[in-house]
Write a protein that holds these residues in place. Structure first.
Motif, mmCIF file in Angstrom:
data_model
loop_
_atom_site.group_PDB
_atom_site.id
_atom_site.type_symbol
_atom_site.label_atom_id
_atom_site.label_comp_id
_atom_site.label_asym_id
_atom_site.label_seq_id
_atom_site.Cartn_x
_atom_site.Cartn_y
_atom_site.Cartn_z
ATOM 1 N N GLU A 167 0.824 -1.208 0.000
ATOM 2 C CA GLU A 167 0.000 0.000 0.000
ATOM 3 C C GLU A 167 0.856 1.255 0.000
ATOM 4 O OE1 GLU A 167 -3.492 2.256 2.637
ATOM 5 O OE2 GLU A 167 -2.599 0.366 3.348
ATOM 6 N N TYR A 168 1.884 1.233 0.848
ATOM 7 C CA TYR A 168 2.783 2.385 0.954
ATOM 8 C C TYR A 168 4.135 2.017 0.345
ATOM 9 C CZ TYR A 168 -0.611 4.198 4.335
ATOM 10 O OH TYR A 168 -1.758 4.650 4.942
ATOM 11 N N MET A 169 4.564 2.791 -0.626
ATOM 12 C CA MET A 169 5.873 2.527 -1.198
ATOM 13 C C MET A 169 6.980 2.891 -0.214
ATOM 14 S SD MET A 169 7.622 1.257 -3.577
ATOM 15 C CE MET A 169 6.275 0.910 -4.697
ATOM 16 N N GLU A 170 6.734 3.927 0.626
ATOM 17 C CA GLU A 170 7.752 4.339 1.601
ATOM 18 C C GLU A 170 7.119 4.622 2.962
ATOM 19 O OE1 GLU A 170 11.229 6.306 -1.178
ATOM 20 O OE2 GLU A 170 9.647 7.625 -0.422
ATOM 21 N N THR A 219 12.261 15.763 10.687
ATOM 22 C CA THR A 219 11.787 16.248 9.397
ATOM 23 C C THR A 219 11.776 15.101 8.400
ATOM 24 O OG1 THR A 219 14.033 16.984 8.861
ATOM 25 C CG2 THR A 219 12.521 18.631 9.740
ATOM 26 N N VAL A 220 10.850 15.175 7.446
ATOM 27 C CA VAL A 220 10.668 14.121 6.450
ATOM 28 C C VAL A 220 10.425 14.771 5.092
ATOM 29 C CG1 VAL A 220 9.241 12.163 5.729
ATOM 30 C CG2 VAL A 220 9.691 12.536 8.159
ATOM 31 N N THR A 221 10.996 14.201 4.053
ATOM 32 C CA THR A 221 10.780 14.668 2.683
ATOM 33 C C THR A 221 9.530 14.018 2.095
ATOM 34 O OG1 THR A 221 13.084 15.165 2.173
ATOM 35 C CG2 THR A 221 11.702 14.504 0.343
ATOM 36 N N ALA A 222 8.711 14.801 1.425
ATOM 37 C CA ALA A 222 7.482 14.265 0.828
ATOM 38 C C ALA A 222 7.038 15.192 -0.306
ATOM 39 C CB ALA A 222 6.380 14.122 1.873
ATOM 40 N N LEU A 251 -1.531 14.261 2.359
ATOM 41 C CA LEU A 251 -0.550 14.318 1.264
ATOM 42 C C LEU A 251 -1.178 13.876 -0.047
ATOM 43 C CD1 LEU A 251 2.853 12.992 2.692
ATOM 44 C CD2 LEU A 251 2.089 15.351 2.413
ATOM 45 N N GLY A 252 -2.128 12.985 0.032
ATOM 46 C CA GLY A 252 -2.785 12.520 -1.185
ATOM 47 C C GLY A 252 -1.944 11.578 -2.018
ATOM 48 N N GLN A 253 -0.857 11.062 -1.470
ATOM 49 C CA GLN A 253 -0.007 10.107 -2.187
ATOM 50 C C GLN A 253 0.728 9.234 -1.163
ATOM 51 O OE1 GLN A 253 3.568 10.124 -2.262
ATOM 52 N NE2 GLN A 253 3.877 11.992 -1.061
ATOM 53 N N LYS A 254 1.117 8.049 -1.593
ATOM 54 C CA LYS A 254 1.730 7.067 -0.692
ATOM 55 C C LYS A 254 3.072 6.565 -1.207
ATOM 56 C CE LYS A 254 -2.838 5.474 0.829
ATOM 57 N NZ LYS A 254 -3.757 4.307 0.981
ATOM 58 N N ARG A 255 3.697 7.338 -2.088
ATOM 59 C CA ARG A 255 4.935 6.868 -2.708
ATOM 60 C C ARG A 255 6.177 7.592 -2.193
ATOM 61 N NH1 ARG A 255 4.402 3.529 -6.808
ATOM 62 N NH2 ARG A 255 6.541 3.969 -7.472
ATOM 63 N N ASP A 256 6.116 8.884 -2.028
ATOM 64 C CA ASP A 256 7.297 9.672 -1.673
ATOM 65 C C ASP A 256 7.167 10.172 -0.238
ATOM 66 O OD1 ASP A 256 8.865 9.861 -4.274
ATOM 67 O OD2 ASP A 256 6.870 10.509 -4.913
ATOM 68 N N PHE A 257 7.907 9.534 0.670
ATOM 69 C CA PHE A 257 7.831 9.857 2.085
ATOM 70 C C PHE A 257 9.092 9.279 2.722
ATOM 71 C CE2 PHE A 257 6.229 8.949 6.444
ATOM 72 C CZ PHE A 257 5.798 10.217 6.783
ATOM 73 N N ARG A 258 10.143 10.101 2.805
ATOM 74 C CA ARG A 258 11.433 9.496 3.124
ATOM 75 C C ARG A 258 12.404 10.490 3.778
ATOM 76 N NH1 ARG A 258 11.113 9.416 -2.550
ATOM 77 N NH2 ARG A 258 12.587 10.687 -3.730
ATOM 78 N N ASP A 259 13.598 9.953 4.051
ATOM 79 C CA ASP A 259 14.758 10.708 4.548
ATOM 80 C C ASP A 259 14.504 11.367 5.907
ATOM 81 O OD1 ASP A 259 15.650 9.971 2.072
ATOM 82 O OD2 ASP A 259 15.576 11.972 1.206
ATOM 83 N N PRO A 260 14.136 10.598 6.937
ATOM 84 C CA PRO A 260 13.910 11.188 8.263
ATOM 85 C C PRO A 260 15.201 11.718 8.878
ATOM 86 C CG PRO A 260 13.950 8.801 8.418
ATOM 87 C CD PRO A 260 13.979 9.126 6.961
#
Length: 535
Positions: free
Chosen positions: A185-188, A238-241, A215-224
């Motif tokens: 479901e979640y790529m990241e 902080t997180v990149t999205a 966010l409306g998307q489940k793919r780009d959520f990274r780099d904590p």
């Protein structure tokens, strides 16, 4: 009696003549010392051990162990022969050369822990490995992964960038879990490992942070990127999205025991003209009374934004360095703040058209805060200090004037050793470009150039005698103003600093063992205090 007087008079006359002659000789010697200073060009050069720098008495070194590159005729063979030390590169695994990907620096008790995504070699799906250093000059490589991507697949089938934080006696390693396939479901997701030492971690099963629904998307959520607030026993992260097609940076507040994670919202949105999809490897830190946010815009450069308060609001973002210094994160100790990233490589060392490969060598630069709060990248002092052997130049003196019309003018000045540092000062009067030119294959039209371009106000790396732009960064250039420069290269990786005005990370394959030339076109350049050092 008359004879005695005559003899006495003759003796007195002889004494006077002798004294006068001595005085005249002393005067002539004094005039010679003051005015007759022979030029280097007019005298035969003495042996290196006998030469001393005219300004400060710094002697030239006698070095008999320079690596011979004459038989290494291809860029690839030269690359294989390099012994990287300061621009760390992992050891060869069998016949495969691995590289340093995204870095995650952490400092404790005199040791810098540089975690990195290891690309290639024995690393499974760029697992997270570790190298440590005391000085950013030499590194100790850990052979086994600190966190390995899951070989059975799943949410962390690929381990992604994160950060280490110490909470009381426990170390937490927050990292990106990138799913092994699109069936998830979640790529990241954000995941965590814990340990009792900074080199030993175990994954915490079941702990995760998923992208907020807005966010409306489940793919780009990274780099904590995490920092511990001991006073309040919370972790700021902080997180990149991305949201609504725009790159964002989000903030979370976690309890010290990780039992609670509150989403605080978006703290930064990309405002650059370029529509970057992600602002990767973001970091937040404070220097003096200013608060900074840094990130690498995807497939672009390192950027920073400044604020008067923690976590924004931030002002206009500005670039640091060019596209070859990527994924850099901040780390500090009592001596200063540093950006630790990687120097990009080419897909092929023989390429004369690109430097675009993912991962490369470790690269570190020191941060300098200017009076107005702006940041600049400058050389790490320990990196400079290792180059302590002054070498003879290919020109007779340590200064030269380069005059050029519309055609490129070249002057052999330095030698491209396996590792070296160049220093000097320069002024210019015209509008044409100038800088350092590196011989690639003996043909001028294949020359690789570190170029200062007053017309475009840029510091650039170009191939093919200026016809192929590889990377560039802004550089405020003013005719008549004196600038200092430092250039450090090891193997094919290098960084050029124009004082504290600009820095540019470069990649120069196939230039070792050849002359480095001063070049100019449509300009007059005065180069002074030129120096070359090896270690």
């Amino acid at each position: 009696m008359n004879k005695k007087r005559l003899a006495l008079l003759l003796a007195l006359l002889l004494a006077c003549i002798t004294l006068a002659g001595c005085q005249n000789t002393q005067n002539q010697n004094a005039q010679s010392t003051a005015t007759e200073v022979p030029s280097v060009a007019a005298t035969e050069a003495p042996a290196a051990a006998d030469i001393a720098a005219p300004e400060n008495g710094e002697p030239f070194a006698v070095v008999d162990n320079d690596k011979d590159f004459s038989a290494l005729r291809t860029p690839g063979s030269q690359e294989e022969a390099y012994e990287y030390r300061t621009f760390f590169r992992p050891a060869v695994d069998g016949i495969n050369q691995p590289y340093v990907g995204d870095t995650m620096p952490y400092y404790e008790d005199g040791t810098w822990y540089i975690y990195y995504l290891k690309e290639g070699g024995d690393s499974y799906n760029h697992s997270i490995y570790l190298a440590t250093t005391k000085d950013f000059v030499t590194y100790t490589e850990y052979d086994d992964p600190i966190l390995e991507s899951s070989r059975s697949g799943g949410q962390d089938g690929w381990a992604g960038t994160g950060s280490v934080v110490k909470v009381k006696d426990t170390y937490y390693f927050f990292y990106t879990g990138h799913a092994s396939s699109d069936i998830y479901e979640y790529m990241e997701k954000i995941m965590v490992a814990k340990g009792t030492a900074p080199d030993k971690f175990e994954k915490v099963e079941g702990w995760e942070i998923t992208p907020p629904a807005e966010l409306g998307q489940k793919r780009d959520f990274r780099d904590p990127q995490a920092y511990y607030d001991a006073e309040n026993d919370v972790i700021h992260m902080t997180v990149t999205a991305a949201q609504d097609g725009k790159a964002r940076i989000l903030k979370y507040t976690l309890s010290g025991d990780l039992q609670k994670a509150d989403y605080d919202g978006i703290i930064f949105t990309n405002t650059a003209a370029e529509n970057f999809w992600n602002l990767e490897c973001s970091d937040t830190f404070r220097i003096g009374d200013k608060y900074y946010l840094t990130y690498s815009a995807q497939d672009d450069t390192l950027w920073y934004a400044m604020s008067d308060t923690p976590y924004g609001p931030y002002g206009e973002a500005k670039r640091l360095d060019g596209k070859l210094f990527y994924a850099a994160k901040h780390v500090e100790n009592a001596d200063g703040s540093y950006m630790v990233g990687w120097a990009r490589r080419s897909e092929s060392p023989s390429s004369t058209s690109e430097v675009s490969g993912w991962a490369g060598n470790l690269a570190v630069q020191q941060l300098k805060q200017k009076e107005n709060g702006d940041l600049a990248l400058v050389p790490v002092k320990a990196m400079e200090a290792q180059f302590d052997k002054r070498r003879e130049l290919l020109i007779d003196q340590d200064q030269v004037e380069t005059r050029a019309g519309s055609r490129y003018s070249y002057t052999d000045a330095f030698t491209a050793y396996e590792s070296f540092m160049l220093k000097g000062k320069l002024t210019y009067t015209g509008k044409g470009s100038f800088g350092l030119a590196f011989d690639y294959n003996g043909q001028d039209d294949k020359t690789k150039i570190i170029c200062l371009n007053p017309k475009e106000q840029k510091l650039q790396l170009t191939f093919n005698e200026g016809s192929t732009l590889i990377t560039e960064t802004d550089a405020p250039l003013e005719a008549g103003k004196e600038y200092s420069f430092t250039y450090i290269q090891e193997g094919s990786a290098g960084i050029f600093w124009l004082g504290d005005e600009a820095s540019l990370t470069v990649r120069l394959y196939g230039v070792s063992g050849k002359a480095i030339r001063l070049f100019a076109e449509n300009n007059t350049i005065t180069w002074t205090d030129l120096r070359e050092y090896t270690r």
